[in-house]
Design a protein around this motif. Sequence first.
Motif, PDB file in Angstrom:
ATOM      1  N   THR A 219      -8.908  -6.997  -1.716  1.00  0.00           N
ATOM      2  CA  THR A 219      -8.232  -6.416  -0.541  1.00  0.00           C
ATOM      3  C   THR A 219      -6.715  -6.517  -0.682  1.00  0.00           C
ATOM      4  O   THR A 219      -5.976  -5.557  -0.413  1.00  0.00           O
ATOM      5  CB  THR A 219      -8.696  -7.135   0.728  1.00  0.00           C
ATOM      6  N   ALA A 220      -6.228  -7.688  -1.106  1.00  0.00           N
ATOM      7  CA  ALA A 220      -4.784  -7.861  -1.290  1.00  0.00           C
ATOM      8  C   ALA A 220      -4.256  -6.966  -2.399  1.00  0.00           C
ATOM      9  O   ALA A 220      -3.146  -6.404  -2.288  1.00  0.00           O
ATOM     10  CB  ALA A 220      -4.483  -9.322  -1.611  1.00  0.00           C
ATOM     11  N   LEU A 221      -5.030  -6.783  -3.469  1.00  0.00           N
ATOM     12  CA  LEU A 221      -4.601  -5.926  -4.578  1.00  0.00           C
ATOM     13  C   LEU A 221      -4.481  -4.477  -4.123  1.00  0.00           C
ATOM     14  O   LEU A 221      -3.492  -3.791  -4.433  1.00  0.00           O
ATOM     15  CB  LEU A 221      -5.606  -6.046  -5.726  1.00  0.00           C
TER      16      LEU A 221
ATOM     17  N   LYS B 266      -2.310  -8.501  -8.083  1.00  0.00           N
ATOM     18  CA  LYS B 266      -1.444  -8.478  -6.903  1.00  0.00           C
ATOM     19  C   LYS B 266      -0.004  -8.807  -7.295  1.00  0.00           C
ATOM     20  O   LYS B 266       0.941  -8.148  -6.846  1.00  0.00           O
ATOM     21  CB  LYS B 266      -1.966  -9.470  -5.873  1.00  0.00           C
ATOM     22  N   ASP B 267       0.159  -9.820  -8.140  1.00  0.00           N
ATOM     23  CA  ASP B 267       1.508 -10.189  -8.569  1.00  0.00           C
ATOM     24  C   ASP B 267       2.123  -9.103  -9.446  1.00  0.00           C
ATOM     25  O   ASP B 267       3.336  -8.862  -9.393  1.00  0.00           O
ATOM     26  CB  ASP B 267       1.471 -11.507  -9.330  1.00  0.00           C
ATOM     27  N   LEU B 268       1.288  -8.432 -10.249  1.00  0.00           N
ATOM     28  CA  LEU B 268       1.825  -7.373 -11.103  1.00  0.00           C
ATOM     29  C   LEU B 268       2.305  -6.175 -10.285  1.00  0.00           C
ATOM     30  O   LEU B 268       3.207  -5.435 -10.733  1.00  0.00           O
ATOM     31  CB  LEU B 268       0.754  -6.916 -12.102  1.00  0.00           C
ATOM     32  N   GLN B 269       1.722  -5.968  -9.111  1.00  0.00           N
ATOM     33  CA  GLN B 269       2.193  -4.866  -8.277  1.00  0.00           C
ATOM     34  C   GLN B 269       3.623  -5.100  -7.801  1.00  0.00           C
ATOM     35  O   GLN B 269       4.365  -4.144  -7.529  1.00  0.00           O
ATOM     36  CB  GLN B 269       1.262  -4.664  -7.075  1.00  0.00           C
ATOM     37  N   PHE B 270       4.025  -6.392  -7.723  1.00  0.00           N
ATOM     38  CA  PHE B 270       5.419  -6.669  -7.381  1.00  0.00           C
ATOM     39  C   PHE B 270       6.356  -6.144  -8.469  1.00  0.00           C
ATOM     40  O   PHE B 270       7.512  -5.813  -8.202  1.00  0.00           O
ATOM     41  CB  PHE B 270       5.615  -8.168  -7.183  1.00  0.00           C
ATOM     42  N   ILE B 271       5.855  -6.099  -9.703  1.00  0.00           N
ATOM     43  CA  ILE B 271       6.676  -5.522 -10.784  1.00  0.00           C
ATOM     44  C   ILE B 271       6.950  -4.054 -10.484  1.00  0.00           C
ATOM     45  O   ILE B 271       8.087  -3.574 -10.669  1.00  0.00           O
ATOM     46  CB  ILE B 271       5.960  -5.689 -12.138  1.00  0.00           C
ATOM     47  N   ARG B 272       5.948  -3.350 -10.035  1.00  0.00           N
ATOM     48  CA  ARG B 272       6.157  -1.937  -9.690  1.00  0.00           C
ATOM     49  C   ARG B 272       7.148  -1.800  -8.534  1.00  0.00           C
ATOM     50  O   ARG B 272       8.045  -0.939  -8.552  1.00  0.00           O
ATOM     51  CB  ARG B 272       4.823  -1.304  -9.315  1.00  0.00           C
ATOM     52  N   ILE B 273       6.985  -2.675  -7.526  1.00  0.00           N
ATOM     53  CA  ILE B 273       7.907  -2.609  -6.382  1.00  0.00           C
ATOM     54  C   ILE B 273       9.324  -2.957  -6.822  1.00  0.00           C
ATOM     55  O   ILE B 273      10.295  -2.256  -6.484  1.00  0.00           O
ATOM     56  CB  ILE B 273       7.424  -3.559  -5.274  1.00  0.00           C
TER      57      ILE B 273
ATOM     58  N   ARG C 274      -1.122   0.201  -2.660  1.00  0.00           N
ATOM     59  CA  ARG C 274      -0.717   1.232  -1.692  1.00  0.00           C
ATOM     60  C   ARG C 274       0.759   1.105  -1.355  1.00  0.00           C
ATOM     61  O   ARG C 274       1.452   2.132  -1.194  1.00  0.00           O
ATOM     62  CB  ARG C 274      -1.569   1.101  -0.428  1.00  0.00           C
ATOM     63  N   LEU C 275       1.254  -0.140  -1.254  1.00  0.00           N
ATOM     64  CA  LEU C 275       2.671  -0.324  -0.972  1.00  0.00           C
ATOM     65  C   LEU C 275       3.526   0.218  -2.120  1.00  0.00           C
ATOM     66  O   LEU C 275       4.536   0.909  -1.882  1.00  0.00           O
ATOM     67  CB  LEU C 275       2.969  -1.807  -0.754  1.00  0.00           C
ATOM     68  N   ALA C 276       3.112  -0.075  -3.372  1.00  0.00           N
ATOM     69  CA  ALA C 276       3.878   0.421  -4.524  1.00  0.00           C
ATOM     70  C   ALA C 276       3.856   1.940  -4.586  1.00  0.00           C
ATOM     71  O   ALA C 276       4.891   2.593  -4.850  1.00  0.00           O
ATOM     72  CB  ALA C 276       3.317  -0.182  -5.815  1.00  0.00           C
ATOM     73  N   ILE C 277       2.678   2.534  -4.350  1.00  0.00           N
ATOM     74  CA  ILE C 277       2.591   4.003  -4.354  1.00  0.00           C
ATOM     75  C   ILE C 277       3.398   4.583  -3.201  1.00  0.00           C
ATOM     76  O   ILE C 277       4.064   5.632  -3.340  1.00  0.00           O
ATOM     77  CB  ILE C 277       1.112   4.434  -4.266  1.00  0.00           C
ATOM     78  N   GLY C 278       3.361   3.898  -2.052  1.00  0.00           N
ATOM     79  CA  GLY C 278       4.138   4.380  -0.908  1.00  0.00           C
ATOM     80  C   GLY C 278       5.626   4.410  -1.217  1.00  0.00           C
ATOM     81  O   GLY C 278       6.334   5.369  -0.830  1.00  0.00           O
ATOM     82  N   LEU C 279       6.139   3.383  -1.895  1.00  0.00           N
ATOM     83  CA  LEU C 279       7.558   3.381  -2.271  1.00  0.00           C
ATOM     84  C   LEU C 279       7.879   4.516  -3.227  1.00  0.00           C
ATOM     85  O   LEU C 279       8.945   5.146  -3.124  1.00  0.00           O
ATOM     86  CB  LEU C 279       7.915   2.024  -2.903  1.00  0.00           C
TER      87      LEU C 279
END
Length: 444
Positions: A37-39, A413-420, A44-49
């Motif tokens: 769920t967190a992932l 989840k932590d890797l998505q912060f790389i995208r952000i 979605r947040l990274a894609i939204g940005l």
Amino acid sequence: MAEKKRQSNQTETGPRAARAAAAARPPLSLPDAVRLTALIRMKRLAIGLLLLMAVVFATSFALQESYPWLQYVRAAAEGGMVGAIADWFAVTALFRYPLGLRIPHTNIIASRKDEIGASLGEFVETNFLSEAVIRGKLESLGASRRLGAWLSQEENARRLTDEVAVAGAGLLNLLSDDAIQELIETVARENLLKPEWGPTIGHVGARLVESGQQHAAVDLLLERAEGWLLEHPEAFGRAVSQRLPTWLPGFVDKLVDDKAHREVLAFVATVRADAAHPLRQAIDRYLVEVTDDLQHEPAMIERVEALKLELLDSARLRDFASKTWEAVKVSLTAALNDPSSGLRTGIRSTVMEVGGRLSTDPALGTRVDRWLADSASYIVRRYRHEIAEVITETVARWDAAETAEKIELQIGKDLQFIRINGTVVGALAGLVIFALAQAVVALV
């Protein structure tokens, strides 16, 4: 090669095969479901940005002629899109082929699963399964002191005793009655039937006679004989009368019975009172001869062996083993299932006593800590490679796609912060680069 071919086949089958494989896998555990769920939320947040940067770029690009300052916004949005797409590609390439395209050096985890498992096992073996690391950690823990403090508490001792009782009862149920009976019979045969009884009995008897232990038995026999004669004069008289001629008058029988009774009583009393009585000496000589014959006389040894075989033939020995195990099993099961039994009380008190000693005896605690450290060091030194192989072999058995999903659930989840961060840093970099370019143009 076979692994790569299998992965290739999985990829070429497309989304339908992926959905079928996902349906065949067991449901996620609760912690993994929370991670998933967190992932998804972070993706979605990274894609939204990224979409936000695309909208800002399109808007500023369309209006920059009318509003020149929007060129800076366009440059920032353009840089943000580039950073977001680049980092999306980098993160996605770890777990799968981006957009399904078989680009070289992508789908890294699935493609190099076995190498990753081997490297992980080697890393654990080198850095964690080190004798110095294990010994240092155990010595710093003070394991004996902590264990002693835990065991000395009655509640913990009772809990441990209950667990031991459950485990013991379970073990008794698992054991094969026939196997245990056969074991008891084998042990009895080895220790009772195989050795010669005669020399052993003779040796023990000689030691007892030499130390005068037979005197107490003789005294007991004489005491019982005197007591029986006093309590049963009629029975003794009848035994004497039966051996007299039948033609003698009855009063003669009575006189003989009384006389014999008094003489025997006097004789027994004399033997009891005189420690050096000839009868006692005769008994001692007889016992010395018997014990010597038991050790050295072949005929006597053979007689004892024959008696032994008669007493402990196969049927009797088997029956003895069966009844012994049955009695032991019933007694142990009842004691283990009864919280107030002496066995469980003894185990609990022993546990608390051991805990108290570990807590209060520094010398004992030091010995226990040293033993734990030495044992752990030996296990690590001897089996460290086999322990690390568990990691390597476990990863090798995993499905390639499932491995990528497992790892993505743990760190995705932590890797998505790389995208952000890539989106933000890209936007700042685009803005700075455009601003520097404009400054250079203005200066020129």
